[in-house]
Motif scaffolding. Structure first.
Motif, PDB file in Angstrom:
ATOM      1  N   VAL A  12       0.683  -1.278   0.113  1.00 50.88           N
ATOM      2  CA  VAL A  12       0.073   0.005  -0.108  1.00 50.88           C
ATOM      3  C   VAL A  12       0.982   1.036  -0.043  1.00 50.88           C
ATOM      4  CG1 VAL A  12      -1.708   1.325   1.280  1.00 50.88           C
ATOM      5  CG2 VAL A  12      -1.811  -1.319   1.400  1.00 50.88           C
ATOM      6  N   ALA A  13       0.468   2.061  -0.814  1.00 49.79           N
ATOM      7  CA  ALA A  13       1.479   3.402  -0.904  1.00 49.79           C
ATOM      8  C   ALA A  13       0.303   4.483  -0.702  1.00 49.79           C
ATOM      9  CB  ALA A  13       2.188   3.553  -2.086  1.00 49.79           C
ATOM     10  N   VAL A  14       0.480   5.664   0.028  1.00 49.06           N
ATOM     11  CA  VAL A  14      -0.209   6.785   0.180  1.00 49.06           C
ATOM     12  C   VAL A  14       0.716   8.033  -0.039  1.00 49.06           C
ATOM     13  CG1 VAL A  14      -1.541   7.985   1.921  1.00 49.06           C
ATOM     14  CG2 VAL A  14      -1.507   5.377   2.094  1.00 49.06           C
ATOM     15  N   GLU A  15       0.120   9.070  -0.764  1.00 51.02           N
ATOM     16  CA  GLU A  15       0.743  10.168  -0.882  1.00 51.02           C
ATOM     17  C   GLU A  15      -0.066  11.482  -0.643  1.00 51.02           C
ATOM     18  OE1 GLU A  15       2.651  12.497  -4.809  1.00 51.02           O
ATOM     19  OE2 GLU A  15       1.772  10.543  -5.286  1.00 51.02           O
ATOM     20  N   LYS A  16       0.771  12.389   0.074  1.00 52.21           N
ATOM     21  CA  LYS A  16       0.217  13.696   0.415  1.00 52.21           C
ATOM     22  C   LYS A  16       1.106  14.753   0.315  1.00 52.21           C
ATOM     23  CE  LYS A  16      -2.281  16.039   4.291  1.00 52.21           C
ATOM     24  NZ  LYS A  16      -2.845  15.875   5.882  1.00 52.21           N
ATOM     25  N   ASP A  17       0.678  15.737  -0.011  1.00 54.91           N
ATOM     26  CA  ASP A  17       1.841  16.920  -0.188  1.00 54.91           C
ATOM     27  C   ASP A  17       2.999  16.601  -1.030  1.00 54.91           C
ATOM     28  OD1 ASP A  17      -0.133  18.494   1.200  1.00 54.91           O
ATOM     29  OD2 ASP A  17       0.791  18.192   3.233  1.00 54.91           O
ATOM     30  N   GLY A  18       3.017  15.587  -1.835  1.00 57.58           N
ATOM     31  CA  GLY A  18       4.040  15.310  -2.694  1.00 57.58           C
ATOM     32  C   GLY A  18       4.945  14.225  -1.989  1.00 57.58           C
ATOM     33  N   ILE A  19       4.817  13.728  -0.851  1.00 54.37           N
ATOM     34  CA  ILE A  19       5.536  12.734   0.025  1.00 54.37           C
ATOM     35  C   ILE A  19       4.490  11.519  -0.324  1.00 54.37           C
ATOM     36  CG2 ILE A  19       6.244  12.193   2.157  1.00 54.37           C
ATOM     37  CD1 ILE A  19       6.537  14.961   2.783  1.00 54.37           C
ATOM     38  N   LYS A  20       5.332  10.204  -0.737  1.00 53.08           N
ATOM     39  CA  LYS A  20       5.073   9.031  -0.954  1.00 53.08           C
ATOM     40  C   LYS A  20       5.491   8.072   0.334  1.00 53.08           C
ATOM     41  CE  LYS A  20       3.208   6.157  -4.673  1.00 53.08           C
ATOM     42  NZ  LYS A  20       3.549   6.119  -6.043  1.00 53.08           N
ATOM     43  N   VAL A  21       4.535   7.328   0.868  1.00 50.92           N
ATOM     44  CA  VAL A  21       4.802   6.322   1.797  1.00 50.92           C
ATOM     45  C   VAL A  21       4.253   5.014   1.426  1.00 50.92           C
ATOM     46  CG1 VAL A  21       5.064   5.902   4.429  1.00 50.92           C
ATOM     47  CG2 VAL A  21       5.279   8.249   3.523  1.00 50.92           C
ATOM     48  N   GLY A  22       5.149   3.975   1.655  1.00 50.21           N
ATOM     49  CA  GLY A  22       4.599   2.744   1.281  1.00 50.21           C
ATOM     50  C   GLY A  22       4.554   1.731   2.637  1.00 50.21           C
ATOM     51  N   VAL A  23       3.807   0.794   2.681  1.00 47.73           N
ATOM     52  CA  VAL A  23       3.741  -0.132   3.931  1.00 47.73           C
ATOM     53  C   VAL A  23       3.475  -1.520   3.036  1.00 47.73           C
ATOM     54  CG1 VAL A  23       3.474   1.441   5.794  1.00 47.73           C
ATOM     55  CG2 VAL A  23       1.432   0.461   4.743  1.00 47.73           C
ATOM     56  N   CYS A  24       4.113  -2.570   3.956  1.00 42.56           N
ATOM     57  CA  CYS A  24       3.640  -3.864   3.726  1.00 42.56           C
ATOM     58  C   CYS A  24       2.159  -4.283   4.350  1.00 42.56           C
ATOM     59  CB  CYS A  24       4.699  -4.873   4.082  1.00 42.56           C
ATOM     60  SG  CYS A  24       4.843  -4.753   5.798  1.00 42.56           S
ATOM     61  N   GLU A  25       1.656  -5.345   3.788  1.00 44.31           N
ATOM     62  CA  GLU A  25       0.329  -5.774   4.621  1.00 44.31           C
ATOM     63  C   GLU A  25       0.438  -5.720   5.972  1.00 44.31           C
ATOM     64  OE1 GLU A  25      -3.181  -9.134   3.965  1.00 44.31           O
ATOM     65  OE2 GLU A  25      -1.512  -8.903   2.608  1.00 44.31           O
ATOM     66  N   GLU A  26       1.361  -6.227   6.493  1.00 42.87           N
ATOM     67  CA  GLU A  26       1.489  -6.574   7.902  1.00 42.87           C
ATOM     68  C   GLU A  26       1.312  -5.204   8.844  1.00 42.87           C
ATOM     69  OE1 GLU A  26       4.601  -8.264  11.514  1.00 42.87           O
ATOM     70  OE2 GLU A  26       4.759  -9.117   9.192  1.00 42.87           O
ATOM     71  N   HIS A  27       2.104  -4.312   8.224  1.00 46.06           N
ATOM     72  CA  HIS A  27       2.519  -3.200   9.079  1.00 46.06           C
ATOM     73  C   HIS A  27       1.097  -2.145   8.614  1.00 46.06           C
ATOM     74  CE1 HIS A  27       6.577  -4.029   9.497  1.00 46.06           C
ATOM     75  NE2 HIS A  27       6.323  -3.606  10.817  1.00 46.06           N
ATOM     76  N   PHE A  28       0.634  -2.316   7.438  1.00 49.32           N
ATOM     77  CA  PHE A  28      -0.548  -1.610   7.134  1.00 49.32           C
ATOM     78  C   PHE A  28      -1.708  -2.026   8.276  1.00 49.32           C
ATOM     79  CE2 PHE A  28      -4.906  -1.818   5.016  1.00 49.32           C
ATOM     80  CZ  PHE A  28      -5.058  -0.035   4.722  1.00 49.32           C
ATOM     81  N   ARG A  29      -1.996  -3.468   8.343  1.00 53.03           N
ATOM     82  CA  ARG A  29      -2.859  -3.797   9.266  1.00 53.03           C
ATOM     83  C   ARG A  29      -2.604  -3.482  10.818  1.00 53.03           C
ATOM     84  NH1 ARG A  29      -6.345  -7.767   7.422  1.00 53.03           N
ATOM     85  NH2 ARG A  29      -5.514  -8.844   5.344  1.00 53.03           N
ATOM     86  N   GLU A  30      -1.330  -3.437  11.088  1.00 59.77           N
ATOM     87  CA  GLU A  30      -0.929  -2.838  12.445  1.00 59.77           C
ATOM     88  C   GLU A  30      -1.511  -1.448  12.625  1.00 59.77           C
ATOM     89  OE1 GLU A  30       3.260  -3.652  13.179  1.00 59.77           O
ATOM     90  OE2 GLU A  30       2.861  -5.779  13.122  1.00 59.77           O
TER      91      GLU A  30
END
Length: 54
Positions: A12-30
């Motif tokens: 999963v990747a999320v972008e806000k104000d030009g900054i993009k951060v990704g997380v794996c499924e495990e950390h997304f669920r956490e």
């Protein structure tokens, strides 16, 4: 893209104000569990005008 918390591939990747951060499924669920235990998720739902389960 790699997970922000570990070296796995980001699911999963999320972008806000030009900054993009990704997380794996495990950390997304956490992170979602942590949000569910706080008022932040309710606040976000209200900000985004999302209807919960009826």
């Amino acid at each position: 893209m790699r997970c922000h918390h570990c070296d796995r591939e980001a699911d999963v990747a999320v972008e806000k104000d030009g900054i993009k951060v990704g997380v794996c499924e495990e950390h997304f669920r956490e992170q979602m569990e942590a949000l569910a235990d706080s008022d932040a998720l309710t606040d976000l739902e209200e900000e985004l005008d999302i209807d919960g389960p009826e």
